[in-house]
Design a protein around this motif. Sequence first.
Motif, PDB file in Angstrom:
ATOM      1  N   THR A  44      36.899  33.960  44.935  1.00 41.94           N
ATOM      2  CA  THR A  44      38.157  33.520  44.341  1.00 41.94           C
ATOM      3  C   THR A  44      38.541  32.242  44.823  1.00 41.94           C
ATOM      4  OG1 THR A  44      38.916  36.109  44.377  1.00 41.94           O
ATOM      5  CG2 THR A  44      40.625  34.348  43.895  1.00 41.94           C
ATOM      6  N   GLN A  86      42.019  37.601  39.538  1.00 41.52           N
ATOM      7  CA  GLN A  86      41.490  38.930  40.194  1.00 41.52           C
ATOM      8  C   GLN A  86      42.418  39.928  39.765  1.00 41.52           C
ATOM      9  OE1 GLN A  86      40.374  38.209  44.183  1.00 41.52           O
ATOM     10  NE2 GLN A  86      40.255  40.609  44.625  1.00 41.52           N
ATOM     11  N   ASP A 172      37.029  37.008  37.394  1.00 47.87           N
ATOM     12  CA  ASP A 172      37.196  37.456  38.627  1.00 47.87           C
ATOM     13  C   ASP A 172      37.208  38.940  38.560  1.00 47.87           C
ATOM     14  OD1 ASP A 172      37.669  37.594  41.403  1.00 47.87           O
ATOM     15  OD2 ASP A 172      39.070  35.839  41.329  1.00 47.87           O
ATOM     16  N   GLU A 173      36.415  39.641  39.174  1.00 42.97           N
ATOM     17  CA  GLU A 173      36.402  41.093  39.213  1.00 42.97           C
ATOM     18  C   GLU A 173      37.294  41.793  37.978  1.00 42.97           C
ATOM     19  OE1 GLU A 173      37.559  42.639  42.982  1.00 42.97           O
ATOM     20  OE2 GLU A 173      36.727  41.066  43.993  1.00 42.97           O
TER      21      GLU A 173
HETATM   22 MG    MG Z   1      38.527  37.519  45.289  1.00 45.45          MG
END
Ligand code: MG
Lengths: 249, 289, 311
Positions: A44, A86, A172-173
């Motif tokens: 991240t 995220q 991000d994820e």
């Molecule tokens: Mg992360």
Amino acid sequence: MSPLLEIAGIGKSFGAFRALSDISLAVEEGETLGLIGPNGAGKTTLFNVVTGFLRPDSGAVRFAGAPVDRLPPEKRAALGLVRTFQKAMVFPALSLRENLAMAARQRAGHGLRWLGARTCHAEADAKVERLLAESGLPRGGGERMADLSYGEQRIADLLMALALEPRLLLLDEPTAGLSQAEAERLLRIVRRHDSRTALVLIAHDIDIVFGHCDRIAVMHLGRLLRTGTPQAVRADAAVRAAYLGSLAD
Amino acid sequence: MGYAIVQVLNALSFSALLLLTGLGLSVVLSLMNFVNLAHGAFYLLGSYVAVLWLASGAPWWLAFPAAFLAAALAGALLERFPFRRFYARPHLMQVLLTYGISVILADLMRWGFGAQILTPELPAALRGVVFLFDMPFPLYRLFLIGVGAVLGLLLWLLLDRTLWGAALRAAVTDRGIVETLGIDTRRLFAAVLVLSAGLGGLSGALGAGMLAAYPGLDEEVLILALITVVVGGLGSFGGTVAGALVVGFALTFSKVWFPEFANVVAFSAMAGFLLLRPHGFVAPPLRQV
Amino acid sequence: MRRALLSRAAPMAAALLALALPAALAGPFHLRFLAEILLLGTAVMSLDLLVGSGGLVSLGHAALFGTAAYAAAVAALHLGGNLLLVLGAGTGAALLLAALMGVAIMRSSHLFLLILTLLLGQIAWEVAFHWRAVTGGADGLRGLPPLSLGPWRLDGPRALFLLAGGLALAAHALARSFVAAPIGRALVGAREQPLRMSALGYSTARIRLRAMLAAGGIAGAAGSLYPFLNLYVGPQSVHWSLSATMIIMLVIGGVGSLWGAFLGSAVYLALQTYVSAYTDRWQLFVGVIFVLIVLLLPHGLAGAAARWRRG
Ligand SMILES: [Mg+2]
Ligand SMILES: Nc1ncnc2c1ncn2[C@@H]1O[C@H](COP(=O)(O)OP(=O)(O)OP(=O)(O)O)[C@@H](O)[C@H]1O
């Protein structure tokens, strides 16, 4: 042709803690790069540096052939360097349609207009309808974002990014906390959108990363361990030791 | 030389007063995330109590605990209703509620204590001047500097070095966990607010010897204390000390150097500081992305 | 379609009636009083753009209002009371100050923003208070020429009331269009999720600057006319306590509703005028009412009215 995104020698510390050391990486036009690594590896943080939310201590970021190190996040986004966060970061109090329209208007260059609001809104709404139809979300668009399920919020989050028509999309994820089916659906939406969009995908779900990415980069303790094809990464001893370990066996 | 030192001491005594007032504000802000704009009213209440006490002929030094208790009592009442309900609300709502309360308290005090300026009759021990490098300097201001330093230190020890302080800081970070440890966070928070109000009253008692007491002083002091805390970065102890020094020195020396435009210069300096450091002196290292 | 037209025409008609009735029936005192409500209400409504949409609580809004008032008064003293000139001078001055404030608050938020706007506003007050040669210092400026527009003199209470009403209507329309336009939506977005807004390519700094300019322009227009109600302007119109009063009015009326601003200023000024005739404790009344509203009606009177209408 130079790569779309070029990261050279990025270092970043928080106090005494080195979150990133000497990361160099390139992303080509149209490719899908998976970024994996254990919790706290710095994935991240790398996104934050690339998109301008954090200033690196050292190193340089080039996008589409030009340095972007001095540009604030919004300027980088305007160039087509788009990210998600995220955690799903939506406007919970606004409607689904308004969430997407916020992105669509900015993409059309109307984000800060006062005069001629009607045409701006009409244009944005048309685009939002297209996106909603494409996404297959069973929603009219009038419902408050906060009332949507978590999976739907993540898809809406992605649609906002897609509404910007990115050249490079950093996710991000995006699939964290989603069921297998929801995750597959989300990734289908990304792929269908524009095949020339390059994609960097952070995910902890190994199946997803190895199944969808052309190349994979592995991070560990702020360093880039290895970059290569899924087969090469899967076979790499250092990666197995650091991360895949039991998972790969 | 003597003149410069006297001005520095002037600035220090003002900073000490700002520190004491600001600490009351910053304690609730940093520990409970509560913005209390009624703090100026606690201050003024303390001033009035001290003025009346000193005029009454009772032992003078009891004026300070009396002011502390009076303001603490007011704080305890207000804590029960309505402050308690607003601890978890957004800052804007807290600002509105406590500002409204301060308007009410200000008018009640104007009613009770009158609209004229009241100056305390200082005891002989605190009256008069001392000569520093042949320059006269009010003894009372030296007293303020000393008391400010001692009280500041005590408070720091209490919050930073005792178990009570540790429980408090833990309760701020995660109220739920501290409650599962069997600590009553409601009482903890109530205690902090009462302590803060008492501090406000005490600083009012101390400040009366310098600023007297009159309607409207509550707002003036509140604004200065708020600037102090904000410049300091909202609520860290060191930040508040730094903020008090910045504001105290800026206001004192702008009067010395630019008597005509003192406040313009001082306010510009503070605003400029906030432009350069939008989160004040000691910004908490919060992860945003 | 016809319903939509009706639902838009009805408030308009009500507003026009609300202006026409007093203009025909009220005496000079009440007309002046209503004009004051309208002018202050307009300024409070512009504050609502910042607070309601943007979450930007400014304690320096009176500085915009008061600076415009001074600029208009000075222009009138030197060049005569031509309405357009006065409006232009006041609004222009307010826009300048708003631009300054807008740049200053680019990176601040919450209490920092509150204090920063307070400091900037108080700097303006210090200037108004100490720059005697131009502002008259503590005495302010008296003996302003009456407003005029070409051959017409606009100095009677009725003319002032209608002028204030026209301004309020125009300002309300402007503010509504601002809120509905992309910029207004962006302002809400920057309040709710500033990080996401940056990631979408929005510059929160530019959003704030524009909001501040819009609010400053509207507050400035209202401030330009304010001195002509009593042919006087004093430093109180710049002071932060007027900024705080504006916030009180806004909260009483209802944050985020725009029209509630007029309601709030009416209630506040009515309390000030009528309760103070009976008791010295009118500030106590204001405080109690304000606290009750914060406790019981977080969306103010306008919010309560909307809820009541919805049933
Ligand atoms: Mg992360
Ligand atoms: N703003 C910050 N301040 C201090 N430390 C930070 C900050 N941002 C990240 N870190 C630290 O840097 C390290 C890397 O964090 P990062 O979020 O980049 O990891 P990650 O690879 O994304 O992990 P995860 O898979 O858990 O999301 C962590 O130890 C984190 O605590």
